[in-house]
Design a protein around this motif. Structure first.
Motif, PDB file in Angstrom:
ATOM      1  N   LYS A   5       0.536  -0.904  -0.333  1.00 11.35           N
ATOM      2  CA  LYS A   5       0.034  -0.074  -0.268  1.00 11.35           C
ATOM      3  C   LYS A   5       0.606   1.215  -0.184  1.00 11.35           C
ATOM      4  O   LYS A   5       0.396   2.545  -0.331  1.00 11.35           O
ATOM      5  N   ILE A   6       1.901   1.017   0.918  1.00 10.40           N
ATOM      6  CA  ILE A   6       2.700   2.379   0.393  1.00 10.40           C
ATOM      7  C   ILE A   6       3.236   2.937  -0.561  1.00 10.40           C
ATOM      8  O   ILE A   6       3.496   3.899  -0.550  1.00 10.40           O
ATOM      9  N   ILE A   7       3.870   1.194  -1.280  1.00 11.70           N
ATOM     10  CA  ILE A   7       4.607   1.394  -2.295  1.00 11.70           C
ATOM     11  C   ILE A   7       3.443   2.594  -3.576  1.00 11.70           C
ATOM     12  O   ILE A   7       3.538   3.202  -4.270  1.00 11.70           O
ATOM     13  N   LYS A   8       2.053   1.499  -3.368  1.00  9.39           N
ATOM     14  CA  LYS A   8       1.404   2.402  -4.600  1.00  9.39           C
ATOM     15  C   LYS A   8       1.052   4.063  -3.886  1.00  9.39           C
ATOM     16  O   LYS A   8       0.570   4.767  -4.763  1.00  9.39           O
ATOM     17  N   GLU A   9       1.036   4.454  -3.034  1.00  7.83           N
ATOM     18  CA  GLU A   9       0.345   5.869  -2.274  1.00  7.83           C
ATOM     19  C   GLU A   9       1.417   6.684  -2.636  1.00  7.83           C
ATOM     20  O   GLU A   9       1.030   7.736  -2.933  1.00  7.83           O
ATOM     21  N   ARG A  10       2.761   6.248  -2.314  1.00  4.24           N
ATOM     22  CA  ARG A  10       3.486   7.049  -2.832  1.00  4.24           C
ATOM     23  C   ARG A  10       3.765   7.650  -4.235  1.00  4.24           C
ATOM     24  O   ARG A  10       3.972   8.502  -4.635  1.00  4.24           O
ATOM     25  N   ARG A  11       3.417   6.533  -5.137  1.00  2.51           N
ATOM     26  CA  ARG A  11       3.771   6.275  -6.764  1.00  2.51           C
ATOM     27  C   ARG A  11       2.998   7.253  -7.054  1.00  2.51           C
ATOM     28  O   ARG A  11       2.971   8.053  -7.868  1.00  2.51           O
ATOM     29  N   LEU A  12       2.124   7.474  -6.492  1.00  2.00           N
ATOM     30  CA  LEU A  12       0.616   8.115  -6.760  1.00  2.00           C
ATOM     31  C   LEU A  12       0.661   9.369  -6.783  1.00  2.00           C
ATOM     32  O   LEU A  12       0.509   9.979  -6.977  1.00  2.00           O
ATOM     33  N   GLU A  19       4.412   1.952 -15.224  1.00  2.00           N
ATOM     34  CA  GLU A  19       6.054   1.416 -15.883  1.00  2.00           C
ATOM     35  C   GLU A  19       7.342   2.592 -16.002  1.00  2.00           C
ATOM     36  O   GLU A  19       8.150   1.718 -15.645  1.00  2.00           O
ATOM     37  N   GLN A  20       6.945   3.815 -15.420  1.00  2.00           N
ATOM     38  CA  GLN A  20       8.300   4.688 -15.282  1.00  2.00           C
ATOM     39  C   GLN A  20       8.991   4.365 -13.467  1.00  2.00           C
ATOM     40  O   GLN A  20      10.433   3.947 -13.579  1.00  2.00           O
ATOM     41  N   VAL A  21       7.827   3.344 -13.063  1.00  2.00           N
ATOM     42  CA  VAL A  21       8.769   2.776 -11.712  1.00  2.00           C
ATOM     43  C   VAL A  21       9.703   2.006 -11.947  1.00  2.00           C
ATOM     44  O   VAL A  21      11.012   1.543 -11.626  1.00  2.00           O
ATOM     45  N   ALA A  22       9.128   1.194 -13.284  1.00  2.00           N
ATOM     46  CA  ALA A  22      10.086  -0.266 -13.976  1.00  2.00           C
ATOM     47  C   ALA A  22      11.321   0.298 -14.603  1.00  2.00           C
ATOM     48  O   ALA A  22      12.298  -0.590 -14.034  1.00  2.00           O
ATOM     49  N   LYS A  23      10.881   1.028 -14.909  1.00  2.00           N
ATOM     50  CA  LYS A  23      12.538   1.154 -15.300  1.00  2.00           C
ATOM     51  C   LYS A  23      13.165   2.562 -14.711  1.00  2.00           C
ATOM     52  O   LYS A  23      14.687   1.640 -15.041  1.00  2.00           O
ATOM     53  N   TYR A  24      12.980   3.033 -13.653  1.00  2.00           N
ATOM     54  CA  TYR A  24      13.722   3.444 -12.784  1.00  2.00           C
ATOM     55  C   TYR A  24      14.834   2.174 -12.448  1.00  2.00           C
ATOM     56  O   TYR A  24      15.885   2.863 -12.079  1.00  2.00           O
ATOM     57  N   LEU A  25      13.894   1.002 -12.208  1.00  2.00           N
ATOM     58  CA  LEU A  25      14.861   0.351 -10.691  1.00  2.00           C
ATOM     59  C   LEU A  25      15.261  -1.392 -11.910  1.00  2.00           C
ATOM     60  O   LEU A  25      15.369  -1.879 -11.412  1.00  2.00           O
TER      61      LEU A  25
END
Length: 349
Positions: A5-12, A19-25
């Motif tokens: 939930k933290i990952i999703k909340e912070r991403r939004l 896709e951007q998170v995946a690319k960066y990591l």
């Protein structure tokens, strides 16, 4: 809040797409999607980079911070209580332990669960096969809460650990735990000490402890009543102030406080009202009472209290200071040239 939930909340919050998170990591978009659904978790080597990307810290990302509010804790404890009533102690116990695994660092939850289960244990689980397991876990929770940085939670937990030690007649352990509690404390330290002395049969010690507590409480009541009266005077509720002054006078007599105290409320009231006659009628015995020795041990309420020897000249010094203060106080200017006041001034010179 769990990691997904933290990952999703912070991403939004940062307006990133999966896709951007995946690319960066350097991972796939489906991998990020699974993280946010709680199906899988990021590799440990990715956690520092993920925390930086999401503009947070590892503690928050890994749910190390307790994010339950006091209200949320209270609501959950009510749910546990209802579950115990309807489905039995075991169901409520398992529900509470599961929640603690989700929020292991929430001290308020840890202490609240311990107290709730402790209170319900005897009534709801006295013949349960898991009784010893329950008791052991509850004591473990109290010990966890006793390490809290929150002083109220810590000392609340300590008080329960002390009670348990007293029940086991381990008075050395109980005293050691009691000595950790601060003074003053959110819990009633003197009452706990008294209970321990009673259990040990040390009645003279418990009498001294309880009497000291009684004297402290009565002194606090006296000071509180004076404050209430002062509020009433400033609010021009003079009838209320008079009533409070009468209560204070009676209380100081009933609880054998220093005679000087019984005059203070009426003195302040009559001074505010500029009632010269009543003020002097109160002031004369009040100022004279300062030279009377208050032997607190003569009262049956305080006969075990150890007192220090008071300077014999203390009362006279206090007299002079009060009279000097009255003489220079503009509020008491209506007393100037009073024969009664002049007589008192002559007596103490």
């Amino acid at each position: 809040m769990k990691m997904h939930k933290i990952i999703k909340e912070r991403r939004l919050a940062l307006n990133f797409t999966q896709e951007q998170v995946a690319k960066y990591l350097g991972v796939t978009t489906p991998a990020v999607n699974k993280w946010e659904k709680g199906i899988s978790y990021p590799d440990i080597s990715l956690l520092p980079a993920l925390a930086r990307l999401l503009d947070t810290d590892l503690n928050t990302l890994l749910s190390f911070q307790d994010d339950l509010t006091d209200k949320e804790v209270a609501i959950f404890l009510n749910q546990v209580s209802e579950t115990i009533d309807k489905e039995g102690f075991t169901a409520g116990y398992d529900m509470a332990i599961a929640k603690l695994k989700e929020y292991p660092t929430c001290d308020q939850l840890v202490c609240g669960v311990a107290m709730l289960l402790d209170g319900a244990l005897i009534l709801k689980a006295s013949k349960d096969d898991r009784l010893e397991e329950y008791r052991t876990e509850i004591m473990s929770l109290y010990k966890r809460a006793a390490r809290s940085d929150n002083i109220q939670i810590k000392e609340q937990a300590l008080s329960h650990l002390i009670s348990n030690a007293i029940q086991r007649k381990n008075y050395t352990e109980a005293q050691a735990l009691l000595d950790i509690i601060s003074d003053p404390s959110p819990v009633d330290k003197k009452q706990i000490q008294a209970k321990m002395y009673i259990e040990q049969g040390e009645l003279s010690k418990v009498a001294k402890t309880v009497e000291e507590k009684l004297l402290l409480l009565n002194t606090e009541v006296h000071e509180t009543l004076l404050s209430l009266m002062d509020i009433a005077i400033k609010d021009k509720r003079y009838d209320d102030a008079g009533y409070i002054a009468n209560v204070d006078e009676q209380a100081t007599k009933i609880f054998d406080l220093w005679e000087y105290n019984r005059y203070l409320a009426h003195f302040q009231l009559y001074l505010a009202l500029k009632d010269r006659t009543k003020l002097l009628k109160t002031f004369v015995p009040m100022i004279k009472s300062l030279t009377k020795k208050w032997d607190v041990n003569k009262s049956l309420l305080y006969q075990h209290i150890q007192t220090k020897e008071v300077d014999e000249d203390f009362g006279k010094k206090l007299q002079k200071n009060i009279l000097k203060s009255i003489s220079g106080d503009e509020e008491a200017s209506f007393l100037k040239d009073s024969p009664e006041l002049e007589d008192i001034l002559k007596d103490v010179k």
